[in-house]
Design an enzyme around this catalytic site. Structure first.
Site, PDB file in Angstrom:
ATOM      1  N   CYS A 170     -45.770  50.415  94.780  1.00 45.23           N
ATOM      2  CA  CYS A 170     -45.112  51.151  95.850  1.00 45.23           C
ATOM      3  C   CYS A 170     -45.488  50.456  97.155  1.00 45.23           C
ATOM      4  O   CYS A 170     -46.683  50.331  97.465  1.00 45.23           O
ATOM      5  CB  CYS A 170     -45.623  52.591  95.836  1.00 45.23           C
ATOM      6  SG  CYS A 170     -45.026  53.606  97.200  1.00 45.23           S
ATOM      7  N   ASN A 171     -44.489  49.999  97.885  1.00 45.18           N
ATOM      8  CA  ASN A 171     -44.785  49.299  99.144  1.00 45.18           C
ATOM      9  C   ASN A 171     -45.363  50.238 100.188  1.00 45.18           C
ATOM     10  O   ASN A 171     -46.246  49.862 100.950  1.00 45.18           O
ATOM     11  CB  ASN A 171     -43.499  48.669  99.688  1.00 45.18           C
ATOM     12  CG  ASN A 171     -43.059  47.490  98.853  1.00 45.18           C
ATOM     13  OD1 ASN A 171     -43.484  46.374  99.074  1.00 45.18           O
ATOM     14  ND2 ASN A 171     -42.220  47.738  97.858  1.00 45.18           N
ATOM     15  N   THR A 172     -44.847  51.467 100.211  1.00 43.70           N
ATOM     16  CA  THR A 172     -45.312  52.409 101.233  1.00 43.70           C
ATOM     17  C   THR A 172     -46.801  52.697 101.028  1.00 43.70           C
ATOM     18  O   THR A 172     -47.590  52.690 101.977  1.00 43.70           O
ATOM     19  CB  THR A 172     -44.489  53.715 101.149  1.00 43.70           C
ATOM     20  OG1 THR A 172     -43.096  53.363 101.129  1.00 43.70           O
ATOM     21  CG2 THR A 172     -44.774  54.618 102.317  1.00 43.70           C
ATOM     22  N   TYR A 182     -42.231  59.242  99.873  1.00 45.28           N
ATOM     23  CA  TYR A 182     -43.368  59.042 100.763  1.00 45.28           C
ATOM     24  C   TYR A 182     -42.947  58.375 102.073  1.00 45.28           C
ATOM     25  O   TYR A 182     -43.695  58.387 103.044  1.00 45.28           O
ATOM     26  CB  TYR A 182     -44.379  58.088 100.107  1.00 45.28           C
ATOM     27  CG  TYR A 182     -45.306  58.674  99.063  1.00 45.28           C
ATOM     28  CD1 TYR A 182     -45.121  59.948  98.531  1.00 45.28           C
ATOM     29  CD2 TYR A 182     -46.385  57.924  98.611  1.00 45.28           C
ATOM     30  CE1 TYR A 182     -45.984  60.445  97.565  1.00 45.28           C
ATOM     31  CE2 TYR A 182     -47.260  58.409  97.659  1.00 45.28           C
ATOM     32  CZ  TYR A 182     -47.054  59.674  97.129  1.00 45.28           C
ATOM     33  OH  TYR A 182     -47.917  60.153  96.184  1.00 45.28           O
ATOM     34  N   GLY A 183     -41.772  57.741 102.048  1.00 37.40           N
ATOM     35  CA  GLY A 183     -41.378  56.798 103.095  1.00 37.40           C
ATOM     36  C   GLY A 183     -41.455  57.301 104.526  1.00 37.40           C
ATOM     37  O   GLY A 183     -41.749  56.537 105.434  1.00 37.40           O
ATOM     38  N   GLU A 229     -33.905  59.028  94.077  1.00 38.49           N
ATOM     39  CA  GLU A 229     -34.660  60.161  93.513  1.00 38.49           C
ATOM     40  C   GLU A 229     -33.726  61.301  93.102  1.00 38.49           C
ATOM     41  O   GLU A 229     -34.042  62.074  92.210  1.00 38.49           O
ATOM     42  CB  GLU A 229     -35.701  60.678  94.521  1.00 38.49           C
ATOM     43  CG  GLU A 229     -36.922  59.782  94.677  1.00 38.49           C
ATOM     44  CD  GLU A 229     -37.843  59.754  93.441  1.00 38.49           C
ATOM     45  OE1 GLU A 229     -38.176  60.823  92.910  1.00 38.49           O
ATOM     46  OE2 GLU A 229     -38.220  58.638  93.008  1.00 38.49           O
ATOM     47  N   ASP A 259     -46.471  54.954  91.492  1.00 33.56           N
ATOM     48  CA  ASP A 259     -45.441  54.970  92.543  1.00 33.56           C
ATOM     49  C   ASP A 259     -45.210  56.413  92.959  1.00 33.56           C
ATOM     50  O   ASP A 259     -45.560  57.348  92.226  1.00 33.56           O
ATOM     51  CB  ASP A 259     -44.126  54.352  92.038  1.00 33.56           C
ATOM     52  CG  ASP A 259     -43.065  54.310  93.138  1.00 33.56           C
ATOM     53  OD1 ASP A 259     -43.365  53.836  94.241  1.00 33.56           O
ATOM     54  OD2 ASP A 259     -41.937  54.783  92.905  1.00 33.56           O
ATOM     55  N   SER A 260     -44.568  56.588  94.115  1.00 39.76           N
ATOM     56  CA  SER A 260     -44.240  57.943  94.549  1.00 39.76           C
ATOM     57  C   SER A 260     -43.248  58.604  93.587  1.00 39.76           C
ATOM     58  O   SER A 260     -43.174  59.831  93.536  1.00 39.76           O
ATOM     59  CB  SER A 260     -43.642  57.899  95.955  1.00 39.76           C
ATOM     60  OG  SER A 260     -42.470  57.109  95.945  1.00 39.76           O
ATOM     61  N   CYS A 264     -39.087  47.780  98.697  1.00 40.24           N
ATOM     62  CA  CYS A 264     -39.307  49.150  98.249  1.00 40.24           C
ATOM     63  C   CYS A 264     -38.932  49.142  96.784  1.00 40.24           C
ATOM     64  O   CYS A 264     -37.841  48.667  96.428  1.00 40.24           O
ATOM     65  CB  CYS A 264     -38.433  50.129  99.017  1.00 40.24           C
ATOM     66  SG  CYS A 264     -38.498  51.792  98.323  1.00 40.24           S
ATOM     67  N   THR A 265     -39.825  49.636  95.950  1.00 35.65           N
ATOM     68  CA  THR A 265     -39.600  49.482  94.510  1.00 35.65           C
ATOM     69  C   THR A 265     -38.465  50.360  93.996  1.00 35.65           C
ATOM     70  O   THR A 265     -38.012  50.184  92.872  1.00 35.65           O
ATOM     71  CB  THR A 265     -40.894  49.775  93.732  1.00 35.65           C
ATOM     72  OG1 THR A 265     -41.378  51.082  94.102  1.00 35.65           O
ATOM     73  CG2 THR A 265     -41.949  48.743  94.051  1.00 35.65           C
ATOM     74  N   HIS A 266     -37.995  51.283  94.829  1.00 35.16           N
ATOM     75  CA  HIS A 266     -36.821  52.062  94.429  1.00 35.16           C
ATOM     76  C   HIS A 266     -35.517  51.267  94.565  1.00 35.16           C
ATOM     77  O   HIS A 266     -34.531  51.579  93.909  1.00 35.16           O
ATOM     78  CB  HIS A 266     -36.689  53.314  95.305  1.00 35.16           C
ATOM     79  CG  HIS A 266     -37.592  54.448  94.920  1.00 35.16           C
ATOM     80  ND1 HIS A 266     -38.952  54.383  95.011  1.00 35.16           N
ATOM     81  CD2 HIS A 266     -37.302  55.688  94.451  1.00 35.16           C
ATOM     82  CE1 HIS A 266     -39.473  55.542  94.626  1.00 35.16           C
ATOM     83  NE2 HIS A 266     -38.488  56.351  94.276  1.00 35.16           N
TER      84      HIS A 266
HETATM   85  N1  DGL Z   1     -40.971  53.114  96.072  1.00 37.02           N
HETATM   86  C1  DGL Z   1     -41.753  53.195  97.214  1.00 37.02           C
HETATM   87  C2  DGL Z   1     -41.875  51.938  97.996  1.00 37.02           C
HETATM   88  O1  DGL Z   1     -41.898  50.869  97.384  1.00 37.02           O
HETATM   89  C3  DGL Z   1     -41.754  54.449  98.031  1.00 37.02           C
HETATM   90  C4  DGL Z   1     -40.494  55.162  98.235  1.00 37.02           C
HETATM   91  C5  DGL Z   1     -40.722  56.503  98.891  1.00 37.02           C
HETATM   92  O2  DGL Z   1     -41.375  57.340  98.258  1.00 37.02           O
HETATM   93  O3  DGL Z   1     -40.250  56.689 100.021  1.00 37.02           O
HETATM   94  O4  DGL Z   1     -41.987  51.936  99.199  1.00 37.02           O
END
Ligand code: DGL
Length: 278
Positions: A78-80, A47-48, A163, A15-16, A197-199
């Site tokens: 990570c979805n992104t 990363y978003g 974060e 993941d990011s 988004c996994t966050h």
């Molecule tokens: N956790 C990530 C996701 O599922 C990325 C979040 C990010 O880095 O912006 O999209």
């Protein structure tokens, strides 16, 4: 990389930043026998809002780092990265790097489950700008559940809150409520919200507080864990290359101490992270 030299190695989870821990936690609960190697690119998160090119480059570097450490199977938790980098890595890079290894994403397994989750077929997708603008969820849902109405909504402030360790702070309430109100005003018939988004599960308490009653909130950990379990049954040639010591190790591109603190809290067990440069 030489295909003949494979020995068993851990399952890589990327993941990011911290978000993929929400996936790893459930994956370990469902598949405790395997070894896992988690990599958080915290130094370059979020990363978003980043371009396709950067997300792709950073993700590929991370996948290579996990391959070099013995992973035959890497999950982009990570979805992104799944939205922006997965297809290119699968189609363009893997055949050159090592066609016998696998990189899997988390969007398709989530969309596959939507018909069970949303009785009315009105689904809200909350994610980063990268995920929402890619329209990956809309495209996959149109293929699998053509009668569904999908409303995507980007929440650019949510990942920075996580974060920066502000998920439980009072300031987070404002941003969580604002985005949920905005999503629901676009389609009041929404009966299911996917935290794509996994966050976001790290903000779950506040998200639950501001979600209208009767609307289901879907997180991806369990979905990904069961999908992975199913994948390993269907692909014994990959499963046989995943080591089974029941361990988890953690790598971060940022400070190992900070990651260790956050991850220990989140995983509910002592975690020792190591720093790597990509
Ligand atoms: N956790 C990530 C996701 O599922 C990325 C979040 C990010 O880095 O912006 O999209």
């Amino acid at each position: 990389m030489n295909e003949c030299n494979h020995i068993k190695g851990p399952i890589g989870v990327f993941d990011s930043g911290y978000g993929g821990l929400t996936i790893l936690r459930d994956v370990r609960r469902v598949l405790p026998e395997y070894d896992y190697l988690y990599l958080g690119d915290n130094a370059r998160a979020p990363y978003g809002n980043r371009s396709f090119e950067l997300v792709y480059r950073f993700t590929l570097e991370s996948v290579k780092a996990l391959f070099e450490r013995g992973c035959s199977l890497v999950i982009l938790a990570c979805n992104t990265a799944s939205a922006k980098a997965l297809r290119t890595i699968q189609q363009r890079d893997l055949p050159l790097l090592d066609p016998s290894r696998r990189v899997l994403g988390i969007i398709r397994p989530t969309v596959e489950r939507l018909d069970e989750l949303s009785p009315r077929g009105h689904v809200g997708i909350m994610g980063t700008r990268g995920t929402i603008n890619s329209q990956s969820y809309d495209i996959e849902t149109a293929k699998l559940h053509p009668s569904f109405t999908v409303t995507g909504h980007a929440c650019p402030m949510w990942v920075p809150l996580v974060e920066n360790g502000e998920a439980a702070g009072a300031g987070a309430d404002y941003f969580v409520k604002q985005e949920l109100d905005s999503l629901m005003s676009r389609d009041p018939l929404i009966d299911t919200i996917v935290l794509a988004c996994t966050h976001y599960p790290l903000l779950l308490e506040k998200i639950s507080r501001y979600t209208p009653q009767g609307v289901r909130i879907v997180t991806q950990g369990e979905i990904v864990a069961h999908s992975l379990a199913d994948y390993l049954v269907r692909h014994p040639e990959i499963a046989s290359r995943c080591s089974t010591g029941g361990t988890a190790s953690y790598l971060t591109t940022e400070s190992a101490d900070r990651f260790t603190d956050m991850a220990s809290l989140f995983m509910g067990e002592p975690v020792t992270a190591s720093h790597i440069e990509l």
